[in-house]
Design an enzyme around this catalytic site. Structure first.
Site, PDB file in Angstrom:
ATOM      1  N   GLU B  49      27.546  -0.467 -17.427  1.00 21.00           N
ATOM      2  CA  GLU B  49      28.204  -0.326 -19.195  1.00 21.00           C
ATOM      3  C   GLU B  49      29.703   0.295 -19.333  1.00 21.00           C
ATOM      4  OE1 GLU B  49      25.257   1.064 -17.995  1.00 21.00           O
ATOM      5  OE2 GLU B  49      23.608   0.445 -19.175  1.00 21.00           O
ATOM      6  N   PHE B 111      12.591   9.815 -24.911  1.00 26.86           N
ATOM      7  CA  PHE B 111      12.773   9.013 -23.710  1.00 26.86           C
ATOM      8  C   PHE B 111      13.956   8.276 -24.231  1.00 26.86           C
ATOM      9  CE2 PHE B 111      12.598   5.230 -20.969  1.00 26.86           C
ATOM     10  CZ  PHE B 111      12.892   5.581 -19.920  1.00 26.86           C
ATOM     11  N   GLN B 112      14.966   8.432 -23.366  1.00 23.09           N
ATOM     12  CA  GLN B 112      16.384   7.810 -23.426  1.00 23.09           C
ATOM     13  C   GLN B 112      16.938   8.017 -24.759  1.00 23.09           C
ATOM     14  OE1 GLN B 112      15.926   3.691 -21.973  1.00 23.09           O
ATOM     15  NE2 GLN B 112      16.303   4.366 -20.015  1.00 23.09           N
ATOM     16  N   LYS B 161      16.064   1.776 -32.753  1.00 22.55           N
ATOM     17  CA  LYS B 161      15.239   0.495 -32.498  1.00 22.55           C
ATOM     18  C   LYS B 161      14.619  -0.083 -33.781  1.00 22.55           C
ATOM     19  CE  LYS B 161      11.636  -1.240 -29.505  1.00 22.55           C
ATOM     20  NZ  LYS B 161      11.946  -1.726 -27.998  1.00 22.55           N
ATOM     21  N   MET B 476      48.235   8.071  -5.578  1.00 21.04           N
ATOM     22  CA  MET B 476      49.301   9.115  -6.485  1.00 21.04           C
ATOM     23  C   MET B 476      48.878  10.541  -6.183  1.00 21.04           C
ATOM     24  SD  MET B 476      51.541   8.762  -8.548  1.00 21.04           S
ATOM     25  CE  MET B 476      51.926   7.680  -9.580  1.00 21.04           C
TER      26      MET B 476
END
Ligand SMILES: Cc1ncc(C[n+]2csc(CCOP(=O)(O)OP(=O)(O)O)c2C)c(N)n1
Ligand SMILES: [Mg+2]
Lengths: 163, 562
Positions: B49, B111-112, B161, B476
């Site tokens: 993502e 959940f999630q 949802k 760097m």
């Protein structure tokens, strides 16, 4: 320098945390914060007292204005305003000291809101300075507990330049 | 007719002009994915993502449009945070759509479930949780408007949802009104007059362009003013391309790895016009010494940028292009009051002396120098490419040695410095410009942060070229350790690395390795001519440093040179 900011906000969920997060995230200092609804539905007024150098205050005001849910910000340092804060204070006051505590309460026009054998509970209202003064005068009796609101403020209708 | 939330979402995206969506599905957004095939919006399935967000960002930077990505709730949402913070730091217009658990479950540690609105509050321009499908169209309209207007930035919309499943009448709000949000586009005329006045008085004026010039398409105005008034130009990293890098008035970028001439000019100018720049500490060096002899005119659309770090004599709040156009208009009426070219002649001679005294340079030896790789790529492409970078030395060498001549040709994570940005951003840019050559100038460390996107590039047949300036170090950081930490190379040696050629091939891309300087140009040419995704692993001098360098806390003109 202490500044009182009046911040008009859209009353959406999360608006308080947006404002509080701005202060904490940028290391600005909040002395007190008061939120309540206004006459207009869906709009709340936050009164925030903060302190800092000029440049910091300028950033605070600009950053607040930048928040999408903030409608208006007024720094009361720029205008003449009525400022009030309320305090409920429980002071030790046995028989020997009760009269003295009551005299101070009277001078500052505090209300006695609760009483017991050993203490008096006073309600005090005034600007920040007055509330601080009451507190320091009562300190020597022994303060058991305090509860204070933050400052609320309102622009005076007659501003010095318009008089 | 009543439509469900998912359908309304896609109808809104279409109306906002979205044709590509970068995303990754999951339970909370499955209704949206169910609806997607029925719409004329291309969905690009990334492999992580974070890459969806960087790709949306790359598309936005390259094209000026709002980039859009879509992810699921919980881990899908948290994986976007680095991408969002990257876009926020560089003011990139973007809408991030995250799935959320159904509204009745919110707050129950479902959940999630994560509070992504809470998590991203400090790194979005604004964000929303849509709790009622009847608010959906309005919120999306506002989200796009906020993302692209004023000082642009990422806006997140959290979509439970059940809201995607619920139905309502779809009404597209024709306009957006937010009484609490009114960016100032038109600059104050008096301030513009004062700015022109200051330029008339100046003997050593300097333009200093930031990302705002690119974003507001103000390059033409800047160019006109610089040339007509004979004023040299510098920029920040984000401003590269805003002014042609081959113009005689160009002094190069300033800051920690800025040019000698640029940094000297800032600290010797008597009037600086900073346009759409926010004076990051990497740009100013020690603040007390920054531009101490100059009157500073600061143009920015965001009032908070002004006087945040640097004192300003003439603040101008407004759109950079409108402000420069306004200055141009006023200056046009006063051109005759000063013989600009003659008046600035000694100053121009001075800055060009600095430029010849200490040009950007490097010591050539038998090995492949990273700077030389960048120069070779510039000469092969003649600069006609969109170049993204990762972060570190690769980024600075690209900024220094590629001559950017047009805005939106360098896409780089300036404010946040996000390793892993360049490759997914290149994917976004390639979608915006399918026919352009898109090159990711990478480091061997950074590229491994989003290497999984090779799958995305290959399966979408994107001819992106990843050029790894492979020094086997987190270069760097190693440079800092060398210069300021007695060469204590703790955890910066990255010798254990994959075989990038085989890795590319495993993904179905082309892999090239260059170890011989004699093959540098020919191999690059071959790779660039290929229609496929290609990884070019260039083994460069391992301990090469980026110079000039202004040590942290030093003044801009206290540079370490080659
Ligand atoms: C996500 C992230 N983690 C850590 C850093 C700190 N950092 C800055 S540059 C750098 C080294 C990058 O190494 P590489 O990609 O090989 O580039 P090089 O400097 O060698 O060109 C690191 C670790 C960062 N900028 N971003
Ligand atoms: Mg490296």
């Amino acid at each position: 320098m202490r500044h009182v900011l009046s911040v008009l906000v859209e009353n959406e969920p999360g608006v308080l945390s947006r404002v509080a997060g701005l202060f904490s995230g940028r290391g600005f200092n909040i002395e007190s914060l008061n939120v309540a609804p206004t006459l207009e539905e869906g709009v709340s007024l936050m009164t925030i007292t903060t302190s800092g150098e000029e440049q910091i205050i300028e950033q605070i005001v600009k950053q607040l204005r930048k928040l999408v849910t903030v409608i208006k910000v007024v720094d009361f340092i720029d205008v003449s305003a009525v400022e009030r804060e309320m305090m409920i204070v429980k002071v030790q006051a046995d028989d020997a000291r009760r009269a003295e505590v009551l005299r101070i309460a009277d001078i500052f026009r505090c209300k006695v809101v609760d009483v017991s054998l050993n203490d008096l509970t006073l309600e005090a209202t005034g600007d920040h300075g007055k509330v601080q003064a009451i507190l320091s005068l009562l300190a020597r009796f022994g303060i058991k507990e305090i509860a204070r609101t933050g400052t609320v403020a309102m622009r005076r209708s007659m501003q010095p330049e318009s008089v | 007719m009543e439509l469900n939330g998912a359908r309304i979402l896609l109808e809104c995206l279409k109306r906002e002009g979205v044709d590509v969506l970068f995303g990754y599905p999951g339970g909370a957004v499955i209704d949206i994915y169910d609806e997607l095939p029925r719409h004329d919006i291309r969905h690009v399935l990334v492999r992580h993502e974070q890459a969806a967000v960087h790709a949306a960002d790359g598309l936005a930077r390259a094209s000026g449009k709002v980039g859009v990505c879509l992810v699921t709730s919980g881990p899908g949402a948290t994986n976007t945070v680095t991408g969002i913070a990257t876009a926020y730091a560089d003011s990139i217009p973007m809408v991030v759509l995250t799935g959320q658990v159904p509204t009745p479950l919110i707050g129950n540690d479902a959940f999630q479930e994560v509070d992504i609105v809470g998590i991203t509050r400090p790194c979005t321009k604004h964000n929303y949780l849509v709790k009622d499908v009847r608010d959906l169209a309005r919120v999306l309209r506002q989200a796009f408007y906020l993302a692209r207007s004023g000082r642009p930035g990422p806006v997140l919309v959290d979509l439970p949802k059940d809201v995607m499943q619920a139905k309502t009448e779809f009404v597209w709000p024709e306009d957006v009104k937010l009484r609490s949000y009114n960016p100032t586009y038109r600059p104050n005329l008096n301030q513009l007059r004062r700015a022109v006045e200051a330029l008339l008085e100046a003997k050593r004026p300097l333009f200093f362009a930031g990302g705002g010039v690119v974003m507001s398409d103000a390059s033409e105005e800047l160019g006109w003013l610089a040339r007509t008034l004979s004023i040299p130009v510098t920029s920040t990293l984000m401003g590269l391309g805003a002014f042609p890098g081959d113009d005689p008035l160009w002094l190069g970028m300033i800051g920690m790895h800025g040019t000698y001439a640029g940094n000297k000019a800032v600290n010797n100018a008597d009037c600086i016009v900073a346009v759409g720049a926010r004076f990051d500490d990497r740009v100013t060096g020690r603040l007390s010494a920054f531009a101490s002899g100059a009157r500073i005119i600061h143009i920015d659309i965001d009032p908070t940028s002004i006087r945040k770090n640097v004192r300003v004599d003439i603040p101008v709040v407004g759109d950079c292009r409108k402000a420069l156009a306004g200055i141009r208009e006023i200056a046009t009426t006063r051109l005759a009051e000063k013989d600009w070219a003659t008046a600035h002649e000694p100053w121009l001679a001075q800055v060009s002396a600095w430029r010849t005294e200490q040009p950007l340079t490097y010591v050539k030896n038998g090995s492949i120098k990273p700077q030389q790789v960048v120069e070779t790529i510039f000469s092969i492409t003649k600069g006609d490419a969109i170049v993204t970078t990762e972060v570190g030395q690769n980024q600075m060498w690209t900024a220094q040695f590629f001559t950017f001549r047009k805005p939106r040709t360098l896409l780089t994570s300036g404010g946040l410095g996000t390793m892993g940005y360049g490759f997914p951003a290149a994917i976004g840019a390639q979608f915006a410009f399918p026919d352009k050559l898109v090159i990711d100038m990478a480091g061997d460390g950074s590229i491994q942060m989003n290497i999984q996107e090779l799958a995305t590039a290959v399966c979408n047949k994107l001819p992106i070229k990843i050029v790894i300036l492979n020094n086997g170090y987190l270069g760097m950081v190693r440079q800092w350790q060398e210069l300021f930490y007695q060469r204590n190379y703790c955890s910066t040696c990255m010798e254990a690395q994959p075989d990038f050629v085989k890795l590319a091939e495993a993904y179905g891309a082309e892999g090239y390795r260059i170890t011989d300087p004699g093959e540098l140009e020919s191999t690059l040419r071959t790779a660039f001519a290929s229609p496929n995704t290609a990884v070019i692993d260039v083994r460069v001098e391992r301990e090469e440093n980026v110079y000039p360098m202004v040590p942290a806390g030093a003044a801009l003109d206290e540079m370490l040179l080659v």
